[in-house]
Design a protein around this motif. Structure first.
Motif, PDB file in Angstrom:
ATOM      1  N   ALA A   1       0.969  -1.358  -0.026  1.00  0.00           N
ATOM      2  CA  ALA A   1      -0.016  -0.047   0.096  1.00  0.00           C
ATOM      3  C   ALA A   1       0.995   1.122  -0.156  1.00  0.00           C
ATOM      4  CB  ALA A   1      -0.738  -0.086   1.463  1.00  0.00           C
ATOM      5  N   SER A   2       1.924   1.192   0.796  1.00  0.00           N
ATOM      6  CA  SER A   2       2.949   2.584   0.754  1.00  0.00           C
ATOM      7  C   SER A   2       3.572   2.525  -0.600  1.00  0.00           C
ATOM      8  CB  SER A   2       3.955   2.383   2.023  1.00  0.00           C
ATOM      9  OG  SER A   2       3.385   2.482   3.160  1.00  0.00           O
ATOM     10  N   PHE A   3       4.046   1.489  -1.232  1.00  0.00           N
ATOM     11  CA  PHE A   3       4.528   1.440  -2.369  1.00  0.00           C
ATOM     12  C   PHE A   3       3.497   2.104  -3.312  1.00  0.00           C
ATOM     13  CE2 PHE A   3       7.236  -1.503  -5.431  1.00  0.00           C
ATOM     14  CZ  PHE A   3       8.004  -0.369  -5.799  1.00  0.00           C
ATOM     15  N   PHE A   4       2.297   1.742  -3.600  1.00  0.00           N
ATOM     16  CA  PHE A   4       1.363   2.363  -4.484  1.00  0.00           C
ATOM     17  C   PHE A   4       1.301   3.723  -4.088  1.00  0.00           C
ATOM     18  CE2 PHE A   4      -3.188   3.316  -5.355  1.00  0.00           C
ATOM     19  CZ  PHE A   4      -2.984   2.746  -6.682  1.00  0.00           C
ATOM     20  N   TYR A   5       1.322   4.182  -2.888  1.00  0.00           N
ATOM     21  CA  TYR A   5       1.263   5.548  -2.557  1.00  0.00           C
ATOM     22  C   TYR A   5       2.411   6.294  -3.151  1.00  0.00           C
ATOM     23  CZ  TYR A   5      -0.757   9.628   0.083  1.00  0.00           C
ATOM     24  OH  TYR A   5      -1.282  10.776   0.383  1.00  0.00           O
ATOM     25  N   VAL A   6       3.702   5.740  -2.975  1.00  0.00           N
ATOM     26  CA  VAL A   6       4.776   6.535  -3.310  1.00  0.00           C
ATOM     27  C   VAL A   6       4.753   6.573  -4.703  1.00  0.00           C
ATOM     28  CG1 VAL A   6       6.610   4.754  -3.251  1.00  0.00           C
ATOM     29  CG2 VAL A   6       7.075   7.153  -2.432  1.00  0.00           C
TER      30      VAL A   6
ATOM     31  N   MET B   1      -2.109  -2.165  -8.328  1.00  0.00           N
ATOM     32  CA  MET B   1      -1.955  -2.730  -6.904  1.00  0.00           C
ATOM     33  C   MET B   1      -1.720  -4.121  -6.851  1.00  0.00           C
ATOM     34  SD  MET B   1      -2.252  -1.506  -3.699  1.00  0.00           S
ATOM     35  CE  MET B   1      -2.021  -1.917  -2.066  1.00  0.00           C
ATOM     36  N   THR B   2      -2.318  -5.042  -7.572  1.00  0.00           N
ATOM     37  CA  THR B   2      -1.734  -6.447  -7.640  1.00  0.00           C
ATOM     38  C   THR B   2      -0.390  -6.660  -8.044  1.00  0.00           C
ATOM     39  OG1 THR B   2      -4.295  -6.650  -8.262  1.00  0.00           O
ATOM     40  CG2 THR B   2      -2.599  -8.653  -8.711  1.00  0.00           C
ATOM     41  N   LEU B   3       0.221  -5.729  -8.968  1.00  0.00           N
ATOM     42  CA  LEU B   3       1.615  -5.966  -9.109  1.00  0.00           C
ATOM     43  C   LEU B   3       2.571  -5.718  -8.157  1.00  0.00           C
ATOM     44  CD1 LEU B   3       2.212  -4.508 -12.860  1.00  0.00           C
ATOM     45  CD2 LEU B   3       2.220  -6.844 -12.332  1.00  0.00           C
TER      46      LEU B   3
ATOM     47  N   ILE C   1       1.846  -5.654  -4.843  1.00  0.00           N
ATOM     48  CA  ILE C   1       1.558  -6.604  -3.594  1.00  0.00           C
ATOM     49  C   ILE C   1       2.454  -7.868  -4.099  1.00  0.00           C
ATOM     50  CG2 ILE C   1      -0.019  -8.207  -2.696  1.00  0.00           C
ATOM     51  CD1 ILE C   1      -2.086  -6.011  -3.021  1.00  0.00           C
ATOM     52  N   ASP C   2       2.281  -8.415  -5.267  1.00  0.00           N
ATOM     53  CA  ASP C   2       2.902  -9.783  -5.613  1.00  0.00           C
ATOM     54  C   ASP C   2       4.640  -9.304  -5.671  1.00  0.00           C
ATOM     55  OD1 ASP C   2       3.493 -12.104  -7.275  1.00  0.00           O
ATOM     56  OD2 ASP C   2       4.245 -10.906  -8.604  1.00  0.00           O
ATOM     57  N   ALA C   3       5.162  -8.071  -5.816  1.00  0.00           N
ATOM     58  CA  ALA C   3       6.429  -7.779  -5.945  1.00  0.00           C
ATOM     59  C   ALA C   3       7.045  -7.797  -4.391  1.00  0.00           C
ATOM     60  CB  ALA C   3       6.679  -6.345  -6.706  1.00  0.00           C
ATOM     61  N   VAL C   4       6.103  -7.063  -3.504  1.00  0.00           N
ATOM     62  CA  VAL C   4       6.425  -7.069  -2.090  1.00  0.00           C
ATOM     63  C   VAL C   4       6.549  -8.359  -1.411  1.00  0.00           C
ATOM     64  CG1 VAL C   4       5.738  -6.159  -0.016  1.00  0.00           C
ATOM     65  CG2 VAL C   4       5.725  -4.671  -1.784  1.00  0.00           C
ATOM     66  N   GLN C   5       5.396  -9.332  -1.762  1.00  0.00           N
ATOM     67  CA  GLN C   5       5.434 -10.463  -1.243  1.00  0.00           C
ATOM     68  C   GLN C   5       6.657 -11.322  -1.414  1.00  0.00           C
ATOM     69  OE1 GLN C   5       1.430 -11.949  -2.081  1.00  0.00           O
ATOM     70  NE2 GLN C   5       0.470 -11.288  -0.320  1.00  0.00           N
ATOM     71  N   ARG C   6       7.008 -11.226  -2.839  1.00  0.00           N
ATOM     72  CA  ARG C   6       8.178 -12.050  -3.407  1.00  0.00           C
ATOM     73  C   ARG C   6       9.612 -11.648  -2.840  1.00  0.00           C
ATOM     74  NH1 ARG C   6       8.895 -11.998  -8.934  1.00  0.00           N
ATOM     75  NH2 ARG C   6       7.152 -10.817  -9.544  1.00  0.00           N
ATOM     76  N   SER C   7       9.433 -10.309  -2.243  1.00  0.00           N
ATOM     77  CA  SER C   7      10.745  -9.766  -1.932  1.00  0.00           C
ATOM     78  C   SER C   7      10.870  -9.644  -0.293  1.00  0.00           C
ATOM     79  CB  SER C   7      10.940  -8.203  -2.602  1.00  0.00           C
ATOM     80  OG  SER C   7      10.737  -8.415  -4.190  1.00  0.00           O
ATOM     81  N   ILE C   8       9.915  -9.305   0.252  1.00  0.00           N
ATOM     82  CA  ILE C   8       9.921  -8.842   1.696  1.00  0.00           C
ATOM     83  C   ILE C   8       9.837 -10.002   2.693  1.00  0.00           C
ATOM     84  CG2 ILE C   8       8.922  -7.422   3.518  1.00  0.00           C
ATOM     85  CD1 ILE C   8      10.662  -6.106   1.449  1.00  0.00           C
ATOM     86  N   ILE C   9       8.985 -11.045   2.287  1.00  0.00           N
ATOM     87  CA  ILE C   9       8.716 -12.130   3.362  1.00  0.00           C
ATOM     88  C   ILE C   9      10.018 -12.787   3.839  1.00  0.00           C
ATOM     89  CG2 ILE C   9       7.584 -14.499   3.469  1.00  0.00           C
ATOM     90  CD1 ILE C   9       5.560 -13.459   1.600  1.00  0.00           C
ATOM     91  N   PRO C  10      10.091 -12.711   5.248  1.00  0.00           N
ATOM     92  CA  PRO C  10      11.287 -13.359   5.894  1.00  0.00           C
ATOM     93  C   PRO C  10      11.779 -14.664   5.388  1.00  0.00           C
ATOM     94  CG  PRO C  10      10.039 -12.050   7.418  1.00  0.00           C
ATOM     95  CD  PRO C  10       9.121 -12.305   6.151  1.00  0.00           C
ATOM     96  N   GLY C  11      12.915 -15.071   5.299  1.00  0.00           N
ATOM     97  CA  GLY C  11      13.187 -16.266   4.829  1.00  0.00           C
ATOM     98  C   GLY C  11      13.444 -16.618   3.239  1.00  0.00           C
ATOM     99  N   SER C  12      12.746 -15.697   2.548  1.00  0.00           N
ATOM    100  CA  SER C  12      12.663 -15.532   1.096  1.00  0.00           C
ATOM    101  C   SER C  12      14.076 -15.926   0.207  1.00  0.00           C
ATOM    102  CB  SER C  12      12.037 -14.743   0.387  1.00  0.00           C
ATOM    103  OG  SER C  12      12.122 -13.540   0.562  1.00  0.00           O
ATOM    104  N   TYR C  13      15.235 -15.743   1.125  1.00  0.00           N
ATOM    105  CA  TYR C  13      16.239 -15.826   0.423  1.00  0.00           C
ATOM    106  C   TYR C  13      17.309 -16.787   1.345  1.00  0.00           C
ATOM    107  CZ  TYR C  13      14.850 -11.369  -1.433  1.00  0.00           C
ATOM    108  OH  TYR C  13      14.114 -10.533  -2.151  1.00  0.00           O
TER     109      TYR C  13
END
Length: 486
Positions: A326-331, A470-472, A474-486
Motif C-alpha cells: 500500500a505504501s509502495f502504491f502511494y509513493v 496494486m496487484t503487481l 503486492i506480488d512484488a512485495v510478497q516475493r521480496s520482503i517475506i522473511p526467509g525468502s533468500y
C-alpha cells in the motif's frame, strides 16, 4: 571473491547508466550551448535504454551479486522503473524553463543521471555499505543541482540548508548502522535479520542503533519533526530541482526503509512501529495544517509532501506485505502527482517570471481551459477526492491500518486529510473564479505539453482502475520482503 559470487549481470542497468553518464559528460564538453539539445536527447535515450534493461532483466526469482551485497528482485525492479519515470518527467517538463534561465547545461543532465544511479543502487543494496554509497551518491548530486543557479541567492541558501541538514541526517544514519554492526557483527541485511531472530544480537545496542536509523530515515522522508529543510528547499530551489527532490528520491528512500526495517530489523518491528506511528501522525497533522497558511505554492507543495510522506509511513508501520505494498502504491502515485504539479508550474512560468505564488494561477481557466482542467485533476488527486489516483492511494493505506485494528489512527489520518483538502480546493477556486491578471499564452514546447497532459489524465485513468497496479505491487512485495525468502 569468485566470478560466481560477483555475478555483475544483476547490476546491468546500473553499469550501463554509469558508462552512459561518463560518455555524455565527455561529449558535452565539446558541444556549444546552441547544440545542447544533443545532450538532452542522449540523456533521454540513456533513461530509455536503462528502463529497457530493467524490464529485460526482470525475473520472478531474486538474484544476488557482488558477494551478496546487491539484489535484483521484483521490488527493486518496479522501484527503478518508478525512479526512471520520475527523472524523465523532470527533464521533459523543464526543457523550456531551463533554457530561459541558463540551466540548460550539461551539469543539469549528468547530475540528474548520477542522482538516478544513486537511487537505483539504494533500491538493490542489501548491505549497509552499499546502501550508504547509493544514498550519498544521490544526495550529493541533488545538493549540487539545487545550487546550480549560482546567480540566485535563494537557490544558494536552499542548497546550504539542504546540505547541512542532509549531512547531519546521513551522519545519524551512519552512526545507527555502525551500532547495528556492533550488535550483530555484520553489515549484510539478511545476516543481521538472522542474528536478531536467533537471539545472538545485542538487543540493547540494536535499540540504540534503531533510534538513530529511524531519525536518519525521518530526515530523508522529510517527516516531522525532521522536516525543517523541506519548505525552504522547495521554495528556494529552481522548480525542476524541486520536482526532482519531490518525486524519484521518495521511491528510493521507501525501498531503503524496507531493506533496513522490514528485512534487517523485522525482529524489532514492535519498536520501530511505535516510532513510525509518531512520525506519521505528526507529519499528516502538521503538514496539512501548516500548508493552509502558505501563499507560495511551492512552499505549500512542500508541506503537502510532508503530509503525503506521513501516509507512506502509515503503510510501513503496519509491518505486513500488504501494508508495504500500500505504501509502495502511494509513493508511486505521488511521483505522478508531484511531477504533474511542478510540471504545470513550469508551464506557467516564463522568462523573467516565476509562477510560484498561488495568485499566479488566477484566471487560468480563462487563459487555458485545458491546463486549468489538468491542474484541477492534480489538485483533486492530491486531496484524495474519489475516482482520482490519490484517493485510492490513501484508501489502500487506510484499509491496511483498519485491518490492523488501529481504527483511531485511520480516523486521525482522515480528519487531517479533510482539513488538507482546503488548500488544494483554494487553488481550484483561484483558477476558476478569480479574474486573470495576465492574458499571455502558456509557453513550453508541444512535447512537454502532451506528456504533461498524459500525466494528468493518468491520475484519472489509474484512479478508475487501480487494481492492476496494486496487484503487481503486492506480488512484488510478497516475493521480496517475506522473511526467509533468500
Amino acid at each position: 571473491m569468485t566470478w560466481t559470487s560477483l555475478n555483475p549481470w544483476v547490476a546491468t542497468p546500473e553499469i550501463f547508466l554509469l558508462c552512459a553518464v561518463c560518455v555524455i559528460l565527455l561529449i558535452d564538453l565539446f558541444i556549444s550551448d546552441a547544440k545542447r539539445g544533443i545532450t538532452y536527447v542522449l540523456t533521454l535515450l540513456t533513461l530509455g535504454v536503462t528502463a529497457a534493461l530493467v524490464v529485460a532483466g526482470h525475473e520472478p526469482q531474486a538474484r544476488l551479486g557482488f558477494s551478496n551485497s546487491f539484489l535484483a528482485d521484483a521490488l527493486s525492479d518496479y522501484a527503478k522503473l518508478g525512479m526512471i519515470l520520475g527523472v524523465a518527467l523532470v527533464l521533459v517538463y523543464s526543457r523550456s524553463y531551463a533554457k530561459a534561465r541558463g540551466l540548460y547545461r550539461g551539469e543539469f543532465f549528468t547530475l540528474s543521471l548520477f542522482s538516478l544511479l544513486g537511487m537505483m543502487v539504494m533500491a538493490s543494496a542489501v548491505n549497509f555499505l552499499t546502501l550508504y554509497v547509493g544514498l550519498e551518491l544521490m544526495s550529493l548530486s541533488i545538493y549540487a543541482m539545487v545550487a546550480l543557479n549560482r546567480e540566485s541567492f535563494a537557490s544558494t541558501e536552499a542548497a546550504m540548508k539542504y546540505f547541512v541538514l542532509g549531512a547531519l541526517a546521513s551522519g545519524m544514519l551512519l552512526y545507527g548502522m555502525s551500532m547495528l554492526y556492533g550488535a550483530t557483527g555484520s553489515l549484510d541485511v539478511f545476516v543481521i535479520a538472522k542474528a536478531i531472530q536467533s537471539g545472538s544480537a545485542n538487543n540493547l545496542l540494536v535499540i540504540f542503533g534503531l533510534v538513530f536509523v529511524v531519525t536518519g530515515l525521518g530526515f530523508k522522508f522529510g517527516a516531522v519533526p525532521f522536516h525543517m529543510w523541506v519548505p525552504d528547499v522547495y521554495q528556494g530551489a529552481p522548480t525542476p530541482m524541486t520536482q526532482l527532490i519531490s518525486t524519484a528520491p521518495k521511491v528510493a528512500v521507501f525501498v531503503f526503509t524496507l531493506r533496513v526495517l522490514a528485512q534487517a530489523l523485522e525482529g524489532f518491528a514492535p519498536d520501530w512501529r511505535g516510532m513510525l506511528m509518531i512520525l506519521a501522525v505528526l507529519s499528516i497533522g502538521l503538514g496539512n495544517i501548516t500548508a493552509i497558511a502558505q501563499s507560495n505554492i511551492k512552499r505549500m507543495f512542500g508541506y503537502s509532501t510532508i503530509s503525503h510522506m506521513g501516509f507512506v509511513l502509515l503503510g510501513i508501520l503496519v509491518a505486513t506485505p500488504n501494508g508495504y505494498a500500500a505504501s509502495f502504491f502511494y509513493v508511486i502515485s505521488y511521483v505522478l502527482m508531484g511531477a504533474a504539479g511542478f510540471g504545470l508550474l513550469m508551464l506557467l512560468s516564463r522568462e523573467g517570471f516565476e509562477a510560484d505564488q498561488i495568485t499566479d494561477l488566477k484566471g487560468l481557466n480563462q487563459r487555458s481551459p485545458w491546463f486549468a482542467l489538468m491542474m484541477l485533476f492534480t489538485m483533486f488527486s492530491m486531496a484524495g477526492i474519489p475516482v482520482f489516483l490519490g484517493f485510492f492511494a490513501k484508501l489502500s493505506v487506510l484499509k491496511e491500518i483498519v485491518n490492523m485494528q488501529m481504527v483511531w489512527l485511520a480516523v486521525i489520518a482522515v480528519a487531517f486529510s479533510l482539513i488538507g483538502a482546503f488548500y488544494y480546493l483554494r487553488v481550484v477556486k483561484v483558477m476558476y473564479f478569480d479574474d486573470a491578471e495576465s492574458n499571455e499564452p502558456l509557453q513550453g514546447c508541444m512535447i512537454s505539453k502532451v506528456v504533461l497532459s498524459v500525466n494528468c489524465l493518468l491520475l484519472l485513468m489509474l484512479g478508475l482502475m487501480p487494481n492492476q497496479m496494486m496487484t503487481l505491487l503486492i506480488d512484488a512485495v510478497q516475493r521480496s520482503i517475506i522473511p526467509g525468502s533468500y
